[in-house]
Design a protein around this motif. Sequence first.
Motif, mmCIF file in Angstrom:
data_model
loop_
_atom_site.group_PDB
_atom_site.id
_atom_site.type_symbol
_atom_site.label_atom_id
_atom_site.label_comp_id
_atom_site.label_asym_id
_atom_site.label_seq_id
_atom_site.Cartn_x
_atom_site.Cartn_y
_atom_site.Cartn_z
ATOM 1 N N VAL A 78 -47.872 25.588 3.784
ATOM 2 C CA VAL A 78 -47.624 24.416 4.620
ATOM 3 C C VAL A 78 -46.120 24.091 4.663
ATOM 4 O O VAL A 78 -45.582 23.690 5.692
ATOM 5 N N PHE A 79 -45.444 24.364 3.538
ATOM 6 C CA PHE A 79 -43.995 24.130 3.487
ATOM 7 C C PHE A 79 -43.253 25.161 4.329
ATOM 8 O O PHE A 79 -42.241 24.859 4.964
ATOM 9 N N TYR A 80 -43.770 26.351 4.317
ATOM 10 C CA TYR A 80 -43.181 27.401 5.141
ATOM 11 C C TYR A 80 -43.345 27.068 6.621
ATOM 12 O O TYR A 80 -42.375 27.107 7.397
ATOM 13 N N LEU A 81 -44.558 26.718 7.001
ATOM 14 C CA LEU A 81 -44.848 26.399 8.398
ATOM 15 C C LEU A 81 -43.992 25.233 8.887
ATOM 16 O O LEU A 81 -43.297 25.325 9.899
ATOM 17 N N LEU A 82 -44.042 24.151 8.146
ATOM 18 C CA LEU A 82 -43.268 22.974 8.545
ATOM 19 C C LEU A 82 -41.775 23.276 8.459
ATOM 20 O O LEU A 82 -41.010 22.916 9.346
ATOM 21 N N GLY A 83 -41.388 23.979 7.395
ATOM 22 C CA GLY A 83 -39.967 24.311 7.208
ATOM 23 C C GLY A 83 -39.431 25.146 8.349
ATOM 24 O O GLY A 83 -38.299 24.941 8.808
ATOM 25 N N HIS A 84 -40.218 26.077 8.820
ATOM 26 C CA HIS A 84 -39.801 26.940 9.929
ATOM 27 C C HIS A 84 -39.634 26.131 11.220
ATOM 28 O O HIS A 84 -38.611 26.238 11.893
ATOM 29 N N GLU A 85 -40.618 25.321 11.532
ATOM 30 C CA GLU A 85 -40.528 24.548 12.782
ATOM 31 C C GLU A 85 -39.430 23.486 12.671
ATOM 32 O O GLU A 85 -38.710 23.228 13.634
#
Length: 180
Positions: A78-85
């Motif tokens: 979830v941190f990766y997903l949010l971090g990427h966007e």
Amino acid sequence: MGDAVNIAEDYWGAQFKASGQQFRPIRRIVPYQREGEVACGGQALPRNNAVYCSRGDFIAYDVNWSVAAFRQVGDAFVFYLLGHEYAHGIQARLGIRSNFTIQQELQADCMAGAYLGDSVRSGVLKLDTGDLDEFREGLLAVGDDPDQPWFAEGSHGTAEQRTDSFFRGYENSLDACDLG
Ligand SMILES: [Zn+2]
């Protein structure tokens, strides 16, 4: 998702402050469930996706898809997903526009890694070493799944390239991400 957003806002706020710039958080985070429920610049967003929409300055994500990916990939996802966007929103704020989409995408993966790694190092976020191994394996696995367009090969880079960029940022912070 709420934690990831708060940590991202604090993280980027501190980075901007350190370089003497004003930081404006991304305006809205919009979960959706159905195709066409949310549009960006007149284009309906498909299921199984997450996107930063520069027109309107918001992040939208398919909530069912992200929960499924989270189950498959683990805590760090979830941190990766949010971090990427979120990183795409930062690129927009910094006026970064690469010639090739893939550069922009891999840089966003690197920035997501930096945000996550720095947050772990500063103690804001707790991850077990096992979470990261699980995460690395999970990312390679989702790269092969045709139902996961967000992670599909092509303009985003292969699963391997994306994982490499992410961990470069995770280990070496933003210096590794060529923010200029
Ligand atoms: Zn992207």
